[in-house]
Design an enzyme around this catalytic site. Sequence first.
Site, PDB file in Angstrom:
ATOM      1  N   GLN A 136       9.625  15.885  12.376  1.00 48.78           N
ATOM      2  CA  GLN A 136       8.589  14.918  12.719  1.00 48.78           C
ATOM      3  C   GLN A 136       7.225  15.585  12.844  1.00 48.78           C
ATOM      4  OE1 GLN A 136       9.043  11.496  12.916  1.00 48.78           O
ATOM      5  NE2 GLN A 136      10.959  12.182  11.990  1.00 48.78           N
ATOM      6  N   SER A 183       4.027   9.300  13.146  1.00 49.12           N
ATOM      7  CA  SER A 183       5.473   9.252  13.353  1.00 49.12           C
ATOM      8  C   SER A 183       5.875   9.927  14.653  1.00 49.12           C
ATOM      9  CB  SER A 183       6.176   9.929  12.173  1.00 49.12           C
ATOM     10  OG  SER A 183       7.552   9.659  12.185  1.00 49.12           O
ATOM     11  N   TYR A 193       0.856  -1.186   0.000  1.00 48.13           N
ATOM     12  CA  TYR A 193       0.000   0.000   0.000  1.00 48.13           C
ATOM     13  C   TYR A 193       0.892   1.235   0.000  1.00 48.13           C
ATOM     14  CZ  TYR A 193      -3.905   3.096   0.880  1.00 48.13           C
ATOM     15  OH  TYR A 193      -4.857   4.086   0.746  1.00 48.13           O
ATOM     16  N   GLU A 200       9.554   5.327  17.937  1.00 42.07           N
ATOM     17  CA  GLU A 200       9.881   4.947  16.564  1.00 42.07           C
ATOM     18  C   GLU A 200      11.310   5.340  16.205  1.00 42.07           C
ATOM     19  OE1 GLU A 200       8.130   5.763  12.054  1.00 42.07           O
ATOM     20  OE2 GLU A 200       7.630   7.113  13.696  1.00 42.07           O
ATOM     21  N   HIS A 201      11.648   6.611  16.379  1.00 35.46           N
ATOM     22  CA  HIS A 201      12.989   7.124  16.069  1.00 35.46           C
ATOM     23  C   HIS A 201      13.651   7.662  17.329  1.00 35.46           C
ATOM     24  CE1 HIS A 201      10.520   8.051  12.338  1.00 35.46           C
ATOM     25  NE2 HIS A 201      11.468   7.267  11.838  1.00 35.46           N
ATOM     26  N   GLU A 252      -0.583 -37.086  27.101  1.00 37.00           N
ATOM     27  CA  GLU A 252      -1.550 -36.122  26.584  1.00 37.00           C
ATOM     28  C   GLU A 252      -2.811 -36.810  26.066  1.00 37.00           C
ATOM     29  OE1 GLU A 252       0.376 -33.509  23.811  1.00 37.00           O
ATOM     30  OE2 GLU A 252       1.631 -32.599  25.369  1.00 37.00           O
ATOM     31  N   HIS A 301       4.772  16.114   9.901  1.00 33.45           N
ATOM     32  CA  HIS A 301       4.122  14.956   9.284  1.00 33.45           C
ATOM     33  C   HIS A 301       2.614  14.993   9.452  1.00 33.45           C
ATOM     34  CE1 HIS A 301       6.893  11.992   7.672  1.00 33.45           C
ATOM     35  NE2 HIS A 301       7.729  12.199   8.681  1.00 33.45           N
ATOM     36  N   GLN A 314     -10.990  -0.177   0.852  1.00 36.17           N
ATOM     37  CA  GLN A 314     -11.372  -1.034  -0.269  1.00 36.17           C
ATOM     38  C   GLN A 314     -10.149  -1.680  -0.917  1.00 36.17           C
ATOM     39  OE1 GLN A 314     -11.931   2.217  -0.032  1.00 36.17           O
ATOM     40  NE2 GLN A 314     -11.772   3.319  -1.977  1.00 36.17           N
ATOM     41  N   ASN A 333      -3.726   5.830   6.118  1.00 34.83           N
ATOM     42  CA  ASN A 333      -4.472   6.627   7.089  1.00 34.83           C
ATOM     43  C   ASN A 333      -5.222   5.727   8.073  1.00 34.83           C
ATOM     44  OD1 ASN A 333      -6.728   5.672   5.712  1.00 34.83           O
ATOM     45  ND2 ASN A 333      -7.129   7.585   4.646  1.00 34.83           N
ATOM     46  N   HIS A 390      -1.093 -40.722  18.160  1.00 39.21           N
ATOM     47  CA  HIS A 390       0.284 -40.213  18.085  1.00 39.21           C
ATOM     48  C   HIS A 390       1.259 -41.312  18.527  1.00 39.21           C
ATOM     49  CE1 HIS A 390      -1.511 -36.286  17.606  1.00 39.21           C
ATOM     50  NE2 HIS A 390      -0.328 -35.692  17.598  1.00 39.21           N
TER      51      HIS A 390
END
Length: 427
Positions: A251, A229, A121, A319-320, A407, A254, A183, A206, A412
């Site tokens: 930052q 961010s 995306y 994040e940073h 078990e 953004h 979509q 978004n 098994h």
Amino acid sequence: MRLNVVERSDFSWERRATENEEALRQVAAIVADVRERGDAAVADWTAKLDKQTGVALRVPQAALQASFEALAPELREALSLAADRIRRYHEAQWPEDFTLYGDDGEQLGLVWRPLRRVGVYAPGGRGAYPSTVLMDVIPAQVAGVAEIALVSPPGPTGLPHPQVLAAAHLLGVDEVYAVGGAQAVAALAYGTKTIARVDKIVGPGNLYVALAKRLVMGDVGIDSIAGPSEVLIIADEAANPRYIAADMLAQAEHDPEAGALCVSPSIALLEQVADELERQLVDLPRAEIAEQALARWGALVHVESLTEAANLCNQLAPEHVELLVDHSEELLSSIHFAGAVFLGEATPEPVGDYFAGSNHVLPTHGSARYASGLGTHDFLRRMSVVAYSRKTLAKHARHIVALAEAEGLTAHARSILVRQEADHNDR
């Protein structure tokens, strides 16, 4: 506006994603509709939300090439050089297969295999982000993903932003669709007549894109649910306040929800940063967005020591992180939870955003506590491989049977015992 310096004891910064029940209902309706009606639903929602009708979903190859050829030479060169650096960095991440051998014929190994098909995306809301195309696509290519489908919202021409198309062409991605929002995520997750289903969806978007990724997670893999961010700058008294203010604003511009912090043992430095923020905001084109971000998620935090600053960083898991301190590599050893760390005054965070080669798709909202940035591993699957000789099976049979019977899984145990019986009868 002016940011005030706050003491660590008075500082609180909860970066949790806010719930939006109405948006979630809308997204759920879109996802369900696309899953049921396919291309027709994609077209209807594109007409309703993007005001585009009668547009072919698949972007023609000629449009990709034309967008690349129309790039300014300097931008074309920058994208090409950045792509080479990103590719080199992600090639170095390739993991090795391994096999352990036992003395009696046992083999135990791990092999890596690429995903078959991935959806990318590329956002198209407040601006175009060709750098994100590079960051999402190149690791998938390095991993050996056979099919990459890129989706991006249509603009006024009915096509995604030309810079996004140009980046796709540069990387050799020719499966591009003019569709965005929830979509697009639903079409990638469940498939339509035009868009084949993918195995994993990556790339930021978004709120509606993030919510759609949350809804389809499990039916398809995702990279993360990214939030706005954020940057945390740790600075000592010798740091340049002008640089710090510029990096915080990088930052803040953004998004109104972006976060920007400076943490320092020097009150004098923090006051200088506050002055610089006021000065630099005056002529910033996106000053309104940056001011909103600073008012809500900006902070200048006084701590007693750089050790306390590192502890705060690990608690917030941002994040940073920028380390504008002497001996930044020494302080790095104390930073354990962050998406990416930038060392020294010559390494502002935009270096990583665009050109260094590291990935800028990073964990946000404190998710660096458990998550890492996008990389080659995200497009690979690891697969265990086990091989026993008859001798090895005989050696371990009674232990395996004991565990299976404990078990209550009789079949098994029987799958082991029938082989032991066969071996006994063959003697």
